[in-house]
Design an enzyme around this catalytic site. Structure first.
Site, PDB file in Angstrom:
ATOM      1  N   HIS B 324       0.887  -1.166   0.000  1.00 53.51           N
ATOM      2  CA  HIS B 324       0.000   0.000   0.000  1.00 53.51           C
ATOM      3  C   HIS B 324       0.924   1.216   0.000  1.00 53.51           C
ATOM      4  O   HIS B 324       1.410   1.613   1.058  1.00 53.51           O
ATOM      5  CB  HIS B 324      -0.854   0.073   1.269  1.00 53.51           C
ATOM      6  N   THR B 482       4.723   0.733   3.817  1.00 51.24           N
ATOM      7  CA  THR B 482       4.780   0.108   5.145  1.00 51.24           C
ATOM      8  C   THR B 482       3.933  -1.161   5.219  1.00 51.24           C
ATOM      9  O   THR B 482       4.147  -1.975   6.093  1.00 51.24           O
ATOM     10  CB  THR B 482       4.292   1.076   6.242  1.00 51.24           C
ATOM     11  N   HIS B 483       2.967  -1.321   4.354  1.00 46.62           N
ATOM     12  CA  HIS B 483       2.110  -2.512   4.366  1.00 46.62           C
ATOM     13  C   HIS B 483       2.550  -3.416   3.216  1.00 46.62           C
ATOM     14  O   HIS B 483       2.471  -3.010   2.058  1.00 46.62           O
ATOM     15  CB  HIS B 483       0.637  -2.125   4.175  1.00 46.62           C
ATOM     16  N   LEU B 484       2.995  -4.615   3.539  1.00 48.35           N
ATOM     17  CA  LEU B 484       3.636  -5.479   2.543  1.00 48.35           C
ATOM     18  C   LEU B 484       2.899  -6.817   2.434  1.00 48.35           C
ATOM     19  O   LEU B 484       2.512  -7.392   3.453  1.00 48.35           O
ATOM     20  CB  LEU B 484       5.090  -5.738   2.937  1.00 48.35           C
TER      21      LEU B 484
END
Lengths: 151, 552
Positions: B324, B482-484
């Site tokens: 994201h 940061t969102h993986l």
């Protein structure tokens, strides 16, 4: 990876241009008054190789930039404050993404040093305020981790 | 020789967040092992069983021991999996690459804490047409130490998509008991009004003014004091990161953790996982035997490369990586916004999640991070920074369609490549324009878009059109990831997926993956809650399966 004393001098000049003392005394110190050398030595020692190389490339680029930005045979560290700022601003606004990113790298790391300095904090949070000055003690609930702290 | 341990009998007197029971997820609820008033320790990370923590930085000799399960990673997935397995009575070891930074140490400046808590001292990047900072925690608790503890259940439309396109039959009712348990364990609740803070309050008011649905954030919170320091670790342990919740609880149930030790490879015998070899920071070798299996929860970047180092290659390993991408804009107000007080991320909007693929959020940044986002250079920059108390930062994360790859980097480490397509950048541009509108509607005197090719300072709502008409080149924006997700996708077909529906890899048995690597796509909401629920579901099933095997 370690930076040479020459590179540290150049870094001081670049970071000092990015974060000088504020106009009208808003913030009375600039990054050039802070321990740029100690900060960078500690930082670069912990960064992965490629990020460390990025910092080094940024320092060299800024140091040599007067040659093509001002067309003057001088290093950034040898310029006065005003032309120094003109040089780094020209790089920061470059149409080349890589050039912009290298200056941004110095700005990001310079920000970590500059904005954490006590003198800068004091200017941002005038007395009696300080960071965390208004920590609230919300209503205590069963199971609150810090229940003892706020009791 | 690696000697597997036998499972200890569960100690009924041990405290626990939850006993997962027989694998159905319902469990039997018990108390959290946080320090209580009057106890000698202030925080849960100080009241640890003796000998439960092996510090790899101080390990003088090779360390070798056997367990039922070895869990790699102590973040949202690893901590929950380890706790669930330990609570089911299994002997569990956790291997964590980073140190255990205790709550009492979470003071000091942002730079020093970032260097201790994050991978590559916060300088990890995702490469492509542009360089995007990729922020991951590398410490006990993983990224839960440096995030804002936002609790969002997996949206139904995501689960529907996984079932329809990828054959992953995770239904809302499968996950519901796990969400329930985690929310109770970690005290998921809306931000209290008394720690909401001005920036969050202004966001909510502005959204209401523009007819945008918004709400206070729901977070794992046991008494937030509004220190605004979630991003560098909660200094009061109110934020329920894994370092003060599931990891201490797993240790209270007999688990052990080896910190500052990087998992080098999973050892296999006859296509079955039998242990983990790690290298401690001191240089000592760590060898942990796993009688029932190895559970990998090292994140969507480290998991695929660890599997690769362990000999796995098939099913698109390292492909289909998603993020994201996040963007943020700052506004300068006449009235104080005081980002140094209040919930770090206390307000949000999913109004545009389905229709325009972005989610809006507030994000309180410390002066060190605001300084990097303040327009320009020189005295003008410093003067604006002096006005920090009147600055608010609001952001968005994009449900990007772009996919990238994760591969080993030359000389060690990880190489992540992903380029956002024009379609995704248009979404980011739309999000930036919406944030600018919100900031102006809230009374901002200036908005700082931070987009190359757009004026660095906007002074009137009319100028928002300059953002709306802005560039669609990813290099013009300051994204952060940061969102993986993905890179070891789950699915029934070994040709197109790495992990089967039982969370075991297709290539190696007893080798389980339970982190967001297995997610077929990104979510469009903050992922920690989904990661924990999926890990809890997986570990419950793995525990039940191991128990069945033992009985047989």
């Amino acid at each position: 990876m370690t930076l040479t004393s020459m590179e540290l001098r150049w870094a001081r000049a670049a970071m000092g241009a990015i974060f000088p003392p504020g106009g009208g005394g808003t913030i009375p110190v600039g990054a050039g008054h802070l321990d740029v050398d100690g900060f960078l030595v500690a930082l670069v020692g912990e960064l992965p190789l490629r990020a460390g190389l990025g910092i080094r490339a940024a320092i060299w680029m800024c140091a040599l930039a007067p040659l093509w930005v001002l067309r003057r045979p001088k290093l950034l560290a040898d310029l006065d404050a005003e032309p120094r700022l003109r040089v780094v601003t020209a790089l920061f606004q470059s149409s080349s993404y890589v050039v912009r990113q290298l200056v941004l790298l110095l700005k990001v790391f310079g920000a970590l040093l500059f904005a954490s300095a006590p003198a800068v904090r004091a200017a941002m949070f005038p007395a009696p305020a300080s960071s965390g000055r208004r920590l609230a003690a919300p209503p205590r609930r069963p199971g609150d981790a810090h229940a003892r702290d706020v009791a | 020789m690696l000697m597997p341990a036998t499972s200890p009998d569960p100690d009924p007197s041990s405290v626990s967040l939850v006993d997962p029971g027989d694998g159905d997820g319902a469990g039997d609820r018990r108390r959290l092992p946080v320090a209580s008033p009057g106890s000698p320790a202030s925080h849960a990370d100080e009241a640890l069983p003796e000998g439960a923590v092996v510090d790899g930085a101080a390990l003088a000799r090779p360390f070798e021991e056997g367990f039922d399960f070895v869990v790699i990673g102590s973040g949202a997935a690893g901590a929950v999996a380890a706790h669930t397995l330990a609570a089911a009575g299994h002997a569990v070891a956790i291997v964590e690459e980073g140190p255990w930074v205790k709550t009492a140490e979470l003071a000091g400046d942002t730079s020093a804490l970032f260097r201790r808590l994050t991978r590559d001292a916060g300088a990890q990047v995702m490469e492509g047409r542009s360089f995007v900072p990729l922020l991951q925690g590398r410490c006990v608790g993983g990224s839960t130490v440096i995030n804002s503890a936002i609790a969002w259940r997996t949206p139904d439309d995501v689960l529907d998509d996984w079932r329809a396109r990828f054959g992953v039959p995770l239904a809302p009712e499968d996950l519901a008991p796990h969400f329930d348990a985690i929310e109770a364990d970690l005290s998921a609740r809306e931000v209290d009004d008394d720690v909401l803070g001005e920036s969050n309050r202004a966001f909510l008011a502005s959204a209401a003014k523009l007819g945008i649905t918004a709400s206070k954030m729901r977070r794992y919170d046991r008494g937030c004091r509004g220190s605004g320091r979630c991003l560098t670790g909660c200094p009061t342990a109110a934020k329920q990161g894994m370092n003060v919740s599931y990891v201490p609880s797993a240790l209270a149930r007999g688990a052990r953790i080896v910190t500052s030790a990087r998992a080098v490879r999973v050892e296999t015998r006859g296509a079955r996982a039998v242990g983990v070899v790690a290298k401690a920071r001191s240089g000592a070798e760590v060898r942990l035997a796993a009688r029932h299996g190895v559970v990998v929860a090292a994140s969507a970047v480290q998991t695929p490369n660890l599997l690769r180092r362990s000999g796995l290659r098939k099913g698109g390993l390292g492909d289909h990586f998603q993020v994201h991408p996040g963007v943020a804009l700052a506004g300068r107000f006449d009235a104080p916004m005081d980002m140094d007080f209040g919930a770090t991320q206390g307000a949000e909007s999913v109004h545009f999640r389905a229709s325009r693929r972005f989610k809006l959020e507030t994000i309180a940044m410390p002066p060190e991070l605001v300084a990097a986002r303040t327009p320009g250079l020189g005295a003008a920059l410093v003067d604006r920074l002096a006005d920090y108390r009147r600055v608010a930062v609001w952001g968005a994360h994009i449900r990007a369609r772009a996919e990238g790859t994760v591969r080993p980097a030359w000389g060690g480490g990880d190489r992540v490549r992903l380029t956002l397509g024009e379609d995704d950048v248009r979404v980011a541009r739309d999000a930036c324009a919406t944030i600018a509108e919100l900031l102006f509607a809230a009374g901002a005197r200036e908005v700082w878009p931070g987009i190359h090719g757009v004026p660095p300072i906007l002074t009137s709502p009319d100028q928002v059109r300059l953002v709306r008409e802005g560039p669609v080149d990813p290099r013009a924006y300051s994204f952060i990831a940061t969102h993986l997700f993905g890179a070891a996708r789950m699915g029934p077909d070994p040709r197109t997926s790495v992990v089967g529906l039982d969370f075991a890899t297709h290539e190696v048995s007893a080798l389980y993956v339970v982190d967001s690597s297995v997610f077929p796509t990104n979510l469009g909401v903050n992922p920690q809650h989904s990661i924990m629920a999926v890990a809890r579901l997986a570990a419950s099933r793995i525990a039940a399966s191991a128990r069945g095997a033992r009985v047989a």
